[in-house]
Design a protein around this motif. Structure first.
Motif: not given
Lengths: 123, 222
Positions: B54-59
């Motif tokens: 999530m922190n990496q913007g990945r779902n």
């Protein structure tokens, strides 16, 4: 004593800090908490002998894990006080709040907002 | 039990980073007891991985399930109807469970989440030590219930080597000399005469040196 502590602090009461497990701290962050601190009795004065010592170990573990996954280990802390020490309770609440304010919000909140915004834009 | 320890979270992240849907599977047996891969550890690791991505913007979807065992087909079957939904399985079982999972679900990548260490005991919470190497031919009856195969660094069968000093092994001051333990226990049991008997040459073909092993028993086979 009617002392004021920062309104951003949300209290979750447990019968003993020994009840606090690593997963509780992790879930708090996953649900968007900016910081978590565990407030236990003085070391050596646990009614259940080692509840607060166990809690400290779990807090240390949470700190390590959150640091490794990029959320930031400084967002977790453990403090000890006696139940009658209201001024100290307030001091710890303020100290933690100040620390978290400096660190800023939980990074996953920002990215999940961006994510949602991007998703909405595409739709 | 089989003793394992969690892999560093960085290593796990690297191994699963290419997948968007991951099933994290725990095991209710040995790895639960040694606090490496049970329901609790599954929950914590899943939460950590979700936050990392999530922190990496990945779902990345990370689901959790803990099976009774991963070394028996009947329990592995419990996830058959959902396995196709996932790009990979991250198994927190020992190496046995990971392999049986991979054999059962041939088309799904199965990744290990723990390092499997040995067959051993819980000396105290947080301290595990080795007791058995599965040599296939147990000698404990002659050695006072203390195993020279797993606990002697040289796997000696007829008394200690010259490196035994004050009951400790020359490898480490923290390591007991297995033969000191054996002699102490035989003395306690009044069976020191057992120590005088020369052990026959051990057939190492039943150990790992004889290649991968299997046990076949017609009396229980169906």
């Amino acid at each position: 004593m009617r002392l004021q502590y920062p309104g951003s602090v949300r209290i979750v009461s447990v019968p003993c800090t020994g009840k606090v497990d690593l997963i509780h701290i992790m879930r708090a962050f996953e649900k968007g908490a900016d910081g978590v601190y565990v407030l236990g009795c003085m070391e050596g004065e646990c009614r259940y002998e080692s509840g607060n010592l166990r809690a400290r170990k779990r807090v240390d573990k949470a700190r390590d894990l959150l640091e490794r996954i990029g959320i930031g280990g400084e967002r977790v802390a453990m403090y000890n006080l006696s139940s009658s020490e209201a001024p100290r309770f307030v001091a710890y609440a303020r100290e933690m709040t100040e620390r978290i304010k400096k660190l800023g919000p939980n990074p996953i909140k920002a990215t999940s907002k961006k994510h949602k915004a991007a998703g909405a834009g595409a739709a | 039990m089989i003793v394992a320890k969690p892999k560093p979270v960085e290593e796990v992240i690297e191994s699963v980073s290419g997948f968007d849907r991951i099933l994290l599977v725990g095991c209710n047996e040995c790895v639960t007891v040694c606090e490496a891969g049970g329901r609790k550890e599954v929950g914590v690791l899943a939460s950590a991985l979700r936050m990392h991505f999530m922190n990496q913007g990945r779902n990345v979807q990370i689901d959790e399930v803990t099976l009774e065992r991963q070394c028996d087909r009947e329990y592995l079957e419990e996830i058959r109807n959902r396995i196709d939904q996932y790009g990979a399985v991250l198994s927190l079982a020992c190496g046995v469970g990971v392999q049986f999972m991979a054999e059962t679900y041939f088309q799904t990548p199965v990744l290990p989440g723990v390092d499997t260490c040995f067959m051993g005991v819980t000396e105290e919470r947080g301290l595990w030590s080795e007791r058995c190497q599965g040599c296939g031919q147990c000698v404990l009856a002659r050695t006072g219930g203390i195993c020279p195969v797993s606990r002697c660094a040289k796997r000696l069968f007829n008394g200690p080597c010259g490196g035994s000093t004050r009951g400790k092994c020359e490898l480490s001051k923290d390591l007991e000399c297995a033969w000191q333990l054996i002699i102490d226990r035989l003395t306690e049991l009044g069976r020191l005469d057992d120590y005088e008997e020369l052990a026959p040459i051990k057939d190492w073909s039943t150990e790992r040196a004889g290649g991968p092993r299997r046990v076949e028993r017609e009396d229980v086979r169906q």
